[in-house]
Design an enzyme around this catalytic site. Structure first.
Site, PDB file in Angstrom:
ATOM      1  N   CYS A   1     -35.592  14.338-172.139  1.00 49.45           N
ATOM      2  CA  CYS A   1     -36.786  14.637-172.950  1.00 49.45           C
ATOM      3  C   CYS A   1     -37.735  13.446-172.966  1.00 49.45           C
ATOM      4  O   CYS A   1     -38.961  13.612-172.949  1.00 49.45           O
ATOM      5  CB  CYS A   1     -36.384  14.992-174.377  1.00 49.45           C
TER       6      CYS A   1
HETATM    7  C1  BEZ Z   1     -31.780  15.203-172.550  1.00 49.95           C
HETATM    8  O1  BEZ Z   1     -32.883  15.531-172.954  1.00 49.95           O
HETATM    9  O2  BEZ Z   1     -31.598  14.160-171.966  1.00 49.95           O
HETATM   10  C2  BEZ Z   1     -30.602  16.102-172.746  1.00 49.95           C
HETATM   11  C3  BEZ Z   1     -30.524  16.877-173.892  1.00 49.95           C
HETATM   12  C4  BEZ Z   1     -29.419  17.682-174.064  1.00 49.95           C
HETATM   13  C5  BEZ Z   1     -28.422  17.719-173.097  1.00 49.95           C
HETATM   14  C6  BEZ Z   1     -28.527  16.955-171.949  1.00 49.95           C
HETATM   15  C7  BEZ Z   1     -29.630  16.138-171.763  1.00 49.95           C
END
Ligand code: BEZ
Length: 212
Positions: A45
């Site tokens: 994100c």
């Molecule tokens: C991320 O945004 O890095 C993420 C969020 C949930 C699971 C895996 C990655």
């Protein structure tokens, strides 16, 4: 029933990092991109929001306003935003909705309980100036989206809303486009003075009509 292409995008009012926003007022006559991500302080994100900020000028050029949705609270957004700016070398100045009660997430079907009971999936909606949903994509938490593809799709949506054309596989702005099947070749020749290449009666190309 879940939202579908052509549906009117639901309006809402929400607290965001840029203050309280009414979605329709925020959009005005612009196109909109509304996208969710699973949570603050997560690595993928962080890169997605950073990439979106880095494309600010590209979105502006296309008259597109961007709005992110996260089910975390506002204070967390503010502190995470500093990390995004620092690590992605950007300034995130588009609104991030604090959707703790999952109001927007539920309105837009961003919760997929079999993927996660608590976090939104990576949903992305492109909304036209008429407030209709033009495109939806859904990615899992583990896969960051391709924002070049988001821009490419916006180019196609804007072009095909103005001209009787469609865009072929892997099309990029500037390349030849397809004449829609509802137009006869005779009419296409009149409509597209740059020329029409007939490969098959149903497969006809013309140069992108809005380029000089
Ligand atoms: C991320 O945004 O890095 C993420 C969020 C949930 C699971 C895996 C990655």
């Amino acid at each position: 029933m879940s939202l579908q292409l052509g549906d009117t995008a639901p309006d809402f009012t929400a607290e965001t990092t840029e203050g309280k926003i009414n979605f329709y007022e925020f959009l005005g006559n612009s196109w909109g991109v509304l996208f969710s991500h699973p949570a603050d302080y997560t690595p993928v994100c962080t890169t997605e929001l950073g990439r979106t900020a880095s494309l600010k000028k590209e979105f502006e050029k296309r008259n597109v306003k961007v709005l992110a949705v996260s089910v975390d609270p506002l204070d967390k957004h503010f502190s995470w935003r500093k990390d995004i700016d620092e690590t992605q070398h950007v300034t995130v100045d588009f609104p991030i909705i604090a959707d703790e009660e999952k109001k927007v997430a539920n309105l837009y079907g961003m919760m997929h309980p079999n993927a996660s009971a608590t976090a939104t999936v990576r949903s992305l909606f492109i909304i036209g100036p008429d407030k209709k949903i033009k495109l939806m994509i859904v990615y899992p938490a583990s896969t960051g989206r391709n924002f070049n593809e988001v821009l490419r799709v916006i180019d196609s949506l804007q072009l095909t809303s103005d001209f009787s054309v469609a865009t072929p596989a892997d099309w990029k702005a500037g390349e030849d486009v397809i004449v829609v099947p509802s137009i006869s070749t005779e009419d296409a020749i009149k409509k597209f003075p740059k020329g029409v290449k007939v490969v098959k009666p149903y497969l006809r190309y013309t140069p992108q009509p809005n380029l000089n």
